[in-house]
Write a protein that holds these residues in place. Sequence first.
Motif, PDB file in Angstrom:
ATOM      1  N   ARG A 202      20.060  47.556  45.501  1.00 49.49           N
ATOM      2  CA  ARG A 202      19.811  47.098  46.872  1.00 49.49           C
ATOM      3  C   ARG A 202      20.933  46.178  47.352  1.00 49.49           C
ATOM      4  O   ARG A 202      21.285  46.169  48.536  1.00 49.49           O
ATOM      5  N   ARG A 203      21.491  45.404  46.426  1.00 51.09           N
ATOM      6  CA  ARG A 203      22.575  44.467  46.768  1.00 51.09           C
ATOM      7  C   ARG A 203      23.703  44.648  45.758  1.00 51.09           C
ATOM      8  O   ARG A 203      23.494  44.461  44.555  1.00 51.09           O
ATOM      9  N   ASN A 204      24.876  45.024  46.229  1.00 48.82           N
ATOM     10  CA  ASN A 204      26.018  45.280  45.354  1.00 48.82           C
ATOM     11  C   ASN A 204      27.071  44.200  45.545  1.00 48.82           C
ATOM     12  O   ASN A 204      27.630  44.054  46.639  1.00 48.82           O
ATOM     13  N   ILE A 205      27.355  43.451  44.487  1.00 47.78           N
ATOM     14  CA  ILE A 205      28.232  42.287  44.565  1.00 47.78           C
ATOM     15  C   ILE A 205      29.433  42.493  43.654  1.00 47.78           C
ATOM     16  O   ILE A 205      29.291  42.623  42.434  1.00 47.78           O
ATOM     17  N   LEU A 206      30.602  42.512  44.244  1.00 50.75           N
ATOM     18  CA  LEU A 206      31.836  42.561  43.462  1.00 50.75           C
ATOM     19  C   LEU A 206      32.148  41.164  42.950  1.00 50.75           C
ATOM     20  O   LEU A 206      32.127  40.194  43.719  1.00 50.75           O
ATOM     21  N   VAL A 207      32.435  41.055  41.648  1.00 53.68           N
ATOM     22  CA  VAL A 207      32.843  39.776  41.059  1.00 53.68           C
ATOM     23  C   VAL A 207      34.247  39.958  40.497  1.00 53.68           C
ATOM     24  O   VAL A 207      34.495  40.817  39.655  1.00 53.68           O
ATOM     25  N   THR A 208      35.195  39.150  40.976  1.00 57.01           N
ATOM     26  CA  THR A 208      36.582  39.415  40.633  1.00 57.01           C
ATOM     27  C   THR A 208      37.444  38.176  40.812  1.00 57.01           C
ATOM     28  O   THR A 208      37.232  37.389  41.745  1.00 57.01           O
ATOM     29  N   ASP A 209      38.417  37.995  39.921  1.00 53.33           N
ATOM     30  CA  ASP A 209      39.418  36.970  40.156  1.00 53.33           C
ATOM     31  C   ASP A 209      40.572  37.582  40.949  1.00 53.33           C
ATOM     32  O   ASP A 209      40.724  38.802  41.027  1.00 53.33           O
ATOM     33  N   SER A 210      41.375  36.723  41.539  1.00 53.46           N
ATOM     34  CA  SER A 210      42.393  37.181  42.485  1.00 53.46           C
ATOM     35  C   SER A 210      43.507  37.992  41.843  1.00 53.46           C
ATOM     36  O   SER A 210      44.243  38.696  42.547  1.00 53.46           O
ATOM     37  N   SER A 211      43.644  37.929  40.517  1.00 53.92           N
ATOM     38  CA  SER A 211      44.707  38.699  39.860  1.00 53.92           C
ATOM     39  C   SER A 211      44.488  40.197  39.987  1.00 53.92           C
ATOM     40  O   SER A 211      45.423  40.989  39.815  1.00 53.92           O
ATOM     41  N   LYS A 212      43.264  40.627  40.287  1.00 58.07           N
ATOM     42  CA  LYS A 212      42.964  42.059  40.405  1.00 58.07           C
ATOM     43  C   LYS A 212      43.309  42.611  41.792  1.00 58.07           C
ATOM     44  O   LYS A 212      43.348  43.822  41.984  1.00 58.07           O
ATOM     45  N   TYR A 213      43.505  41.703  42.763  1.00 55.86           N
ATOM     46  CA  TYR A 213      43.731  42.155  44.133  1.00 55.86           C
ATOM     47  C   TYR A 213      45.127  42.767  44.297  1.00 55.86           C
ATOM     48  O   TYR A 213      46.104  42.294  43.724  1.00 55.86           O
ATOM     49  N   GLY A 214      45.191  43.812  45.113  1.00 54.10           N
ATOM     50  CA  GLY A 214      46.466  44.457  45.401  1.00 54.10           C
ATOM     51  C   GLY A 214      46.844  45.541  44.422  1.00 54.10           C
ATOM     52  O   GLY A 214      47.940  46.104  44.503  1.00 54.10           O
ATOM     53  N   LYS A 215      45.948  45.875  43.502  1.00 53.46           N
ATOM     54  CA  LYS A 215      46.195  46.941  42.532  1.00 53.46           C
ATOM     55  C   LYS A 215      45.229  48.099  42.813  1.00 53.46           C
ATOM     56  O   LYS A 215      44.183  47.925  43.441  1.00 53.46           O
ATOM     57  N   TYR A 216      45.577  49.263  42.317  1.00 50.93           N
ATOM     58  CA  TYR A 216      44.691  50.408  42.503  1.00 50.93           C
ATOM     59  C   TYR A 216      44.827  51.355  41.317  1.00 50.93           C
ATOM     60  O   TYR A 216      45.879  51.447  40.685  1.00 50.93           O
ATOM     61  N   GLY A 217      43.735  52.028  40.988  1.00 54.89           N
ATOM     62  CA  GLY A 217      43.710  53.021  39.922  1.00 54.89           C
ATOM     63  C   GLY A 217      43.579  54.416  40.493  1.00 54.89           C
ATOM     64  O   GLY A 217      43.367  54.603  41.700  1.00 54.89           O
ATOM     65  N   MET A 218      43.662  55.392  39.627  1.00 57.72           N
ATOM     66  CA  MET A 218      43.648  56.790  40.066  1.00 57.72           C
ATOM     67  C   MET A 218      42.310  57.188  40.695  1.00 57.72           C
ATOM     68  O   MET A 218      42.268  57.968  41.649  1.00 57.72           O
TER      69      MET A 218
END
Length: 257
Positions: A202-218
């Motif tokens: 019902r509620r989807n929460i992304l938990v992430t530190d800023s080092s993951k931002y700006g990257k992308y996977g296949m």
Amino acid sequence: MLPDERRNFIYSHLHQYARVTIGDLAKLLDVSHMTIRRDVQFMENEGKVTVISGGVKLNEAVKQELPYVEKALLHHRSKRHIGAVAEMLVESGQVIYLDAGTTTYEIARCIAAKLKKITIITNDFTISDFLMKMPHVNLFHTGGQVDMRNRSCVGNSAAQFIRGLNIDIAFISTSSWDIEHGLSTPDEGKAQVKQAVLASARRNILVTDSSKYGKYGMFHICPLAQLTDIIYDDRLSDEIENRLRLLPIRLHKAISQ
């Protein structure tokens, strides 16, 4: 130190600092500049890094995640603060999903300390092992194909288990995210699990530190707009935060004390 060991060190170091000079790596590893240049060229050919003037940085396209043990050593303080913010969103009696990862492990630690009677579902063996000692937690593990590198279960079997559940809050981890690509991963099996969670919670929460931002996977998981919340650390730039505020998502910044 063997070449593979040096390259693993360089890759891990870059996950912590994003970019580093050839000279600094040579000092850290006590080898010549030429040795480091050969190593980073080899890693660039693998698609893991990009060589820049005088140094090297992580490739924005993530080809492979770090092993669980190495990830646990990175940005630990930020992960603890994110865990504390996440715990405040959880109420007794709820059904909670904890995605595999070292940030979600910190959420498990915070939830366990507050003695809330809840049901927790996870695909992470480290989290489930920790929560087995907590009698107030009703614990489920997804099962499925075992990803030994990341101590979790992935693939369709795990996803199928999740699809049969009704989840109140899902805390979702990621190795790569940004506004343009949304959530993504280099691993198809992880994508299947996360997409099943998104459909079941019902509620989807992304938990992430800023080092993951700006990257992308296949493998694309979802656009950011499919999330309800993001909990992040206090090291994202003001520009990125302002762009995120334009999305229909609740933002929670974990402030380092």
